[in-house]
Design a protein around this motif. Structure first.
Motif, PDB file in Angstrom:
ATOM      1  N   HIS A   1       0.327  79.510  23.122  1.00  0.00           N
ATOM      2  CA  HIS A   1       1.668  79.071  23.080  1.00  0.00           C
ATOM      3  C   HIS A   1       2.618  79.285  23.999  1.00  0.00           C
ATOM      4  N   GLY A   2       2.580  80.853  24.198  1.00  0.00           N
ATOM      5  CA  GLY A   2       3.588  81.606  25.282  1.00  0.00           C
ATOM      6  C   GLY A   2       3.561  80.791  26.521  1.00  0.00           C
ATOM      7  N   LEU A   3       2.039  80.489  27.053  1.00  0.00           N
ATOM      8  CA  LEU A   3       1.884  79.810  28.618  1.00  0.00           C
ATOM      9  C   LEU A   3       2.436  78.424  28.221  1.00  0.00           C
ATOM     10  N   ALA A   4       2.223  77.565  27.152  1.00  0.00           N
ATOM     11  CA  ALA A   4       2.670  76.387  27.359  1.00  0.00           C
ATOM     12  C   ALA A   4       4.219  76.304  27.349  1.00  0.00           C
ATOM     13  N   THR A   5       4.853  77.262  26.581  1.00  0.00           N
ATOM     14  CA  THR A   5       6.224  77.539  26.661  1.00  0.00           C
ATOM     15  C   THR A   5       6.835  77.748  27.839  1.00  0.00           C
ATOM     16  N   ALA A   6       6.149  78.580  28.676  1.00  0.00           N
ATOM     17  CA  ALA A   6       6.774  78.707  30.390  1.00  0.00           C
ATOM     18  C   ALA A   6       6.439  77.623  31.072  1.00  0.00           C
ATOM     19  N   HIS A   7       5.379  76.867  30.842  1.00  0.00           N
ATOM     20  CA  HIS A   7       5.094  75.742  31.481  1.00  0.00           C
ATOM     21  C   HIS A   7       6.325  74.785  31.438  1.00  0.00           C
TER      22      HIS A   7
ATOM     23  N   ARG B   1      13.333  81.860  36.694  1.00  0.00           N
ATOM     24  CA  ARG B   1      13.298  83.300  36.636  1.00  0.00           C
ATOM     25  C   ARG B   1      12.591  83.646  35.120  1.00  0.00           C
ATOM     26  N   ILE B   2      11.521  83.110  34.875  1.00  0.00           N
ATOM     27  CA  ILE B   2      10.708  83.173  33.683  1.00  0.00           C
ATOM     28  C   ILE B   2       9.268  84.174  33.777  1.00  0.00           C
ATOM     29  N   ALA B   3       9.072  84.931  32.912  1.00  0.00           N
ATOM     30  CA  ALA B   3       8.168  85.774  32.838  1.00  0.00           C
ATOM     31  C   ALA B   3       7.254  85.578  31.596  1.00  0.00           C
ATOM     32  N   VAL B   4       5.977  85.872  31.834  1.00  0.00           N
ATOM     33  CA  VAL B   4       5.065  85.908  30.552  1.00  0.00           C
ATOM     34  C   VAL B   4       4.414  87.310  30.439  1.00  0.00           C
ATOM     35  N   LEU B   5       4.735  88.025  29.509  1.00  0.00           N
ATOM     36  CA  LEU B   5       4.158  89.194  29.404  1.00  0.00           C
ATOM     37  C   LEU B   5       2.782  89.326  28.423  1.00  0.00           C
ATOM     38  N   GLU B   6       1.844  89.821  29.079  1.00  0.00           N
ATOM     39  CA  GLU B   6       0.531  89.536  28.010  1.00  0.00           C
ATOM     40  C   GLU B   6      -0.096  91.171  28.129  1.00  0.00           C
ATOM     41  N   LYS B   7      -0.302  91.478  26.880  1.00  0.00           N
ATOM     42  CA  LYS B   7      -0.803  92.804  26.464  1.00  0.00           C
ATOM     43  C   LYS B   7      -2.168  93.023  27.282  1.00  0.00           C
ATOM     44  N   GLY B   8      -3.071  91.832  26.998  1.00  0.00           N
ATOM     45  CA  GLY B   8      -4.557  91.935  27.626  1.00  0.00           C
ATOM     46  C   GLY B   8      -4.750  90.942  28.777  1.00  0.00           C
TER      47      GLY B   8
ATOM     48  N   ALA C   1      -5.593  77.612  28.381  1.00  0.00           N
ATOM     49  CA  ALA C   1      -4.787  78.745  28.654  1.00  0.00           C
ATOM     50  C   ALA C   1      -4.755  78.628  30.135  1.00  0.00           C
ATOM     51  N   TRP C   2      -6.053  78.479  30.904  1.00  0.00           N
ATOM     52  CA  TRP C   2      -5.992  78.569  32.413  1.00  0.00           C
ATOM     53  C   TRP C   2      -5.419  77.545  32.848  1.00  0.00           C
ATOM     54  N   GLY C   3      -5.167  76.248  32.267  1.00  0.00           N
ATOM     55  CA  GLY C   3      -4.572  74.931  33.189  1.00  0.00           C
ATOM     56  C   GLY C   3      -3.207  75.566  32.839  1.00  0.00           C
ATOM     57  N   TYR C   4      -2.536  75.861  31.635  1.00  0.00           N
ATOM     58  CA  TYR C   4      -1.016  76.326  31.483  1.00  0.00           C
ATOM     59  C   TYR C   4      -0.685  77.504  32.312  1.00  0.00           C
ATOM     60  N   ALA C   5      -1.516  78.400  32.468  1.00  0.00           N
ATOM     61  CA  ALA C   5      -1.307  79.614  33.396  1.00  0.00           C
ATOM     62  C   ALA C   5      -1.008  79.080  34.761  1.00  0.00           C
TER      63      ALA C   5
ATOM     64  N   ALA D   1       2.135  77.030  34.905  1.00  0.00           N
ATOM     65  CA  ALA D   1       3.341  77.516  35.001  1.00  0.00           C
ATOM     66  C   ALA D   1       3.601  78.613  36.338  1.00  0.00           C
ATOM     67  N   ASP D   2       2.627  79.124  36.914  1.00  0.00           N
ATOM     68  CA  ASP D   2       2.499  79.936  38.006  1.00  0.00           C
ATOM     69  C   ASP D   2       2.941  78.826  39.171  1.00  0.00           C
ATOM     70  N   ARG D   3       2.332  77.885  39.199  1.00  0.00           N
ATOM     71  CA  ARG D   3       2.866  76.778  40.281  1.00  0.00           C
ATOM     72  C   ARG D   3       4.364  76.464  40.121  1.00  0.00           C
ATOM     73  N   HIS D   4       4.805  76.591  39.016  1.00  0.00           N
ATOM     74  CA  HIS D   4       6.230  76.403  38.968  1.00  0.00           C
ATOM     75  C   HIS D   4       7.149  77.432  38.801  1.00  0.00           C
ATOM     76  N   GLY D   5       6.337  78.645  39.457  1.00  0.00           N
ATOM     77  CA  GLY D   5       7.231  80.105  39.684  1.00  0.00           C
ATOM     78  C   GLY D   5       7.265  81.098  38.536  1.00  0.00           C
TER      79      GLY D   5
END
Ligand SMILES: Cc1cc2nc3c(=O)[nH]c(=O)nc-3n(C[C@H](O)[C@H](O)[C@H](O)COP(=O)(O)OP(=O)(O)OC[C@H]3O[C@@H](n4cnc5c(N)ncnc54)[C@H](O)[C@@H]3O)c2cc1C
Length: 416
Positions: free
Chosen positions: A42-48, A58-65, A186-190, A193-197
């Motif tokens: 959900h977090g990664l899809a939101t960022a995407h 100027r978006i960050a996803v913070l993941e504890k693990g 998870a990998w696809g959204y990550a 999202a990364d490709r979009h900055g």
């Protein structure tokens, strides 16, 4: 790097030396416009969607693990749009439509497989309830078909039809439902999202919120303070813990749900099958393992491991439904922490604190919701207004008695 069949052939012929890391590993910046807490689906899809559809930066996803270490990589991979209530079905239909175009959208093979979901029924009353649900699904643009016992037999002749305590009388068939490879989501959204900055920052636990005059200014993390214009929390099973840092107590309990995979078998299951007289659901992975699950472990916990009585209960359900699995060996099992809301439906809403937004209460059905959840949460973060399909998922529904209680079991998370 764009993935394609051509690229695959080229890499195969040149020793696979050209593949690049799928996302960057950036150091956290001192502040972002949007901080998403939780690098699950959900977090990664939101960022995407925030970056790609709502054109925010100027978006960050913070993941504890690590990415894929939470429920997004622990579920039984079932997707479907077969809900009854008006507050739910349009949202899950949006999600299924997004699944249908996901691999093109992400340029990533998530193995979306619409192999069908068959909910078995075992009594006349259950048939009536399923017929009603099927009609509601059709009215909301989804697909549904009522099968009689012969129809089910044609799909899955190995089920225990007549020699069972609860004979199979038919099924609600939802052919557009199916399975998706969970960690690839998870990998696809990550990657996208990364490709979009978007900065995806792993090993970064949010330990507190900096709040002044009822406005969130940023988050305290295990890697230092990070300022934020807006903070969206999407931490699934850890919702209660994380939101308590903002002084909030949620209408959510955390419970473990376990998943199981058998040794590889020849292809036998046509799609997803759910038992209507016990808590057991099963599909078969492309590698041949039976992927199945059942009920929640009863007690509250944040531990990602389950207990043996539930293993026995789930396997009993499997044997009652399809005795052919009796000699199959169990290969793997694991647990995930579920954010069980008090009516079985999610919450996607602003909080009473300016700039702090919440997404959670997914119970054990949040994987199928991943694309729509990301889309509507991004909408909320970007526009400050709820998306049309998620307008009912508000905190105040518990205050106002406007529960979206799909199963009609009230505030008993173990029954949802
Ligand atoms: C065994 C099992 C079977 C399931 N089967 C299905 C199914 O078949 N179909 C279906 O639709 N759903 C299913 N679900 C439910 C579904 O997996 C979840 O509802 C959904 O994955 C939750 O959303 P998520 O992906 O964002 O969660 P997660 O992947 O758990 O993401 C939350 C992330 O937040 C991180 N986090 C927590 N605290 C912090 C913090 N303080 N700081 C930073 N990060 C933090 C966690 O590490 C985690 O990575 C199942 C779940 C389980 C466990």
């Amino acid at each position: 790097m764009t993935y394609s069949g051509f690229r695959l052939i080229r890499e195969a012929l040149t020793g696979h030396g050209g593949w690049k890391p799928v996302w960057r590993n950036p150091e956290p910046q001192s502040a972002y416009d949007f901080v998403i807490v939780g690098g699950g689906g959900h977090g990664l899809a939101t960022a995407h969607y925030l970056a790609k559809v709502y054109k925010k930066s100027r978006i960050a996803v913070l993941e504890k693990g690590w990415i894929g270490g939470g429920n997004v990589g622990r579920n039984t991979t079932i997707i479907r749009s077969n809900y009854l209530l008006p507050g739910n079905e349009p949202f899950y239909e949006l999600s299924l439509q997004l699944w249908e175009g996901l691999e093109q959208d992400l340029n990533y093979n998530a193995m979306v497989s619409q192999r069908g979901v068959m909910n078995l029924f075992h009594s006349d009353a259950q048939r009536d309830a399923f017929r009603r649900r099927g009609n509601s699904m059709i009215l909301h643009g989804s697909d549904a078909e009522l099968l009689d016992a012969d129809g089910v037999r044609r799909e899955a002749p190995f089920l225990n039809f007549d020699n069972a305590r609860f004979p199979i009388k038919g099924a609600l068939m939802h052919r557009r439902g199916g399975t998706v490879r969970h960690d690839a989501v998870a990998w696809g959204y990550a990657r996208s999202a990364d490709r979009h900055g978007v900065d995806i920052i792993q090993n970064c636990e949010v330990t507190g919120f900096r709040i002044e005059q009822n406005r969130v200014l940023g988050v305290e993390t295990s890697r230092g303070y990070i300022g934020a214009g807006k903070v969206g929390v999407a931490v699934a099973g850890s919702s209660g813990k994380v939101m308590s840092h903002a002084g909030m107590r949620l209408p959510i309990e955390s419970h473990v749900l376990q998943a199981f995979v058998s040794e590889g078998l020849k292809p036998v299951l046509p799609g997803v099958i759910t038992f209507g007289a016990g808590h057991f659901y099963v599909s078969q992975s492309d590698k041949g393992g039976l992927v199945f699950g059942g009920d929640l472990d009863g007690y509250n916990t944040y531990a990602q491991r389950g207990n043996l009585p539930v293993v026995e209960d789930v396997c009993e359900g499997g044997m009652a439904l399809m005795p052919i699995i009796g000699r199959t060996r169990l290969l793997r099992m694991w647990g995930g922490v579920m954010d069980m809301s008090m009516d079985g439906s999610p919450i996607i809403d602003r909080t009473g604190i300016e700039g702090l937004y919440f997404n959670g209460g997914w119970c054990y059905g949040g994987f199928k919701a991943t694309p729509a959840s990301g889309m509507v949460f991004a909408h909320l973060l970007a526009t400050d207004a709820p998306h049309d399909t998620a307008a009912a998922y508000r905190f105040d529904r518990f205050e106002k008695g406007l529960m979206i209680d799909e199963k009609g079991v009230g505030a008993q998370p173990n029954l949802h």
